[in-house]
Design an enzyme around this catalytic site. Structure first.
Site, short mmCIF file in Angstrom:
data_model
loop_
_atom_site.label_atom_id
_atom_site.label_comp_id
_atom_site.label_asym_id
_atom_site.label_seq_id
_atom_site.Cartn_x
_atom_site.Cartn_y
_atom_site.Cartn_z
N LYS A 56 0.83 -1.22 0.00
CA LYS A 56 0.00 0.00 0.00
C LYS A 56 0.85 1.26 0.00
O LYS A 56 2.03 1.24 0.34
CB LYS A 56 -0.98 -0.04 1.17
CG LYS A 56 -2.13 -1.00 0.84
CD LYS A 56 -3.32 -0.85 1.72
CE LYS A 56 -4.43 -1.78 1.19
NZ LYS A 56 -5.50 -1.97 2.14
N ARG B 41 -3.83 -10.10 4.68
CA ARG B 41 -4.24 -10.07 3.26
C ARG B 41 -3.05 -9.61 2.44
O ARG B 41 -2.61 -8.48 2.58
CB ARG B 41 -5.44 -9.12 3.11
CG ARG B 41 -6.02 -9.07 1.71
CD ARG B 41 -7.23 -8.13 1.67
NE ARG B 41 -7.80 -8.09 0.33
CZ ARG B 41 -7.32 -7.35 -0.66
NH1 ARG B 41 -6.28 -6.57 -0.47
NH2 ARG B 41 -7.89 -7.38 -1.85
#
Ligand code: HH2
Length: 279
Positions: A214, A253
């Site tokens: 991210k 995840r």
């Protein structure tokens, strides 16, 4: 539903069957490429595969349900038929309903069951559910996100939604909560949430965390104006995942399954009580 391992975080492999996801957009639009990718992740140690047909990256626009299902349907059904535990990453009750009918075990809703029809659906099916916090909508969420107290507000939202699901019959162990790193949050909001994972873990609901590649990783290791590119974010991602494991997070995840799983195993090894003094 999906039974979480008791002694370590589950590794959830990310499979984006989209043209525009931020790190793997376009790579797995073809269903046989998607299937190969999923099976490879299972070989590398994924406990389940999260299949998504709509990008929720900042600035992304919603896709109609029919188009989303046409991207993911075959992949969900084929994986389920092979016995691979599947999670469906969707905000749409119609897509979730079809995925559950096709064998998915988990509904991963980045809008946190805000749609009453999604709450109704997951509470009427024997599935696990991930309730994620997002401020606003993907198209606009990164335009000046603001909170009085990000940790408290995120925790309150997640608890409210989780308690509603439990009131309507779901077992607490099947209701996962997720602070939604990067969803309507600045780098500092993300940091506050990561520092306070214990406050989410302390609720008793299993916590899922998605930090893989991210942009906050790129910003911390590069700069706000020149973040590290997506392909250079592995070490930063793994470090935060190890931190999360130590805080008691139950599901990671991830895009890089093999590396994530190795880190999980190393932490487990260090923590295991196998030491005996020699000499
Ligand atoms: N992050 C993304 C998508 N789904 N679901 C949960 N529960 N938690 C997350 O942090 C999360 C999520 C965004 O990442 P990705 O799927 O890689 O990208 P895109 O949304 O562009 O497809």
């Amino acid at each position: 539903m999906f039974q979480l391992p008791a002694d370590r975080p589950a590794v959830m492999g990310i499979l984006n069957v989209t043209p525009d996801s931020f790190s793997d957009g376009g790579a797995f639009l073809d269903s046989s490429a998607a299937l190969d990718r999923a099976l490879r992740m299972v070989d590398e140690g994924a406990d389940l595969v999260d299949v998504g047909g709509e990008s929720t990256r900042p600035g992304a626009f919603a896709v109609p349900a029919e188009e989303e299902w046409s991207r993911v349907g075959v992949v969900v059904e084929r994986l389920a038929r092979r016995g691979v535990p599947v999670s469906i990453d969707t905000r749409k009750p119609e897509v979730a309903r079809r995925a559950l009918a096709g064998g998915a075990l988990v509904v991963n809703d980045v809008s946190g069951l805000r749609d009453p029809a999604m709450m109704d659906l997951v509470c009427s099916r024997p599935c696990s559910v991930c309730i994620m916090h997002m401020q606003g909508e993907p198209a606009t969420m990164q335009i000046e996100p603001a909170y009085r107290d990000v940790v408290q507000e995120v925790r309150e939202f997640l608890l409210r939604q989780a308690e509603e699901a439990v009131r309507r019959g779901k077992a607490a162990q099947d209701v996962w909560i997720d602070p939604g790193i990067g969803f309507g949050k600045t780098t500092e909001h993300n940091r506050a949430l990561l520092r306070s994972l214990d406050r989410l873990v302390g609720t008793g609901y299993p916590v899922l965390l998605g930090v893989s590649r991210k942009s906050f990783v790129g910003r911390v290791l590069g700069s706000e104006t020149a973040p590290l590119p997506v392909e250079d974010r592995l070490e930063g991602t793994l470090t935060v995942q190890v931190w999360a494991q130590l805080q008691g997070v139950r599901v990671l995840r991830v895009h890089d399954v093999l590396a994530a799983r190795r880190c999980v195993e190393m932490v487990l090894w260090v923590r295991a009580d196998g030491y005996s003094a020699c000499g």
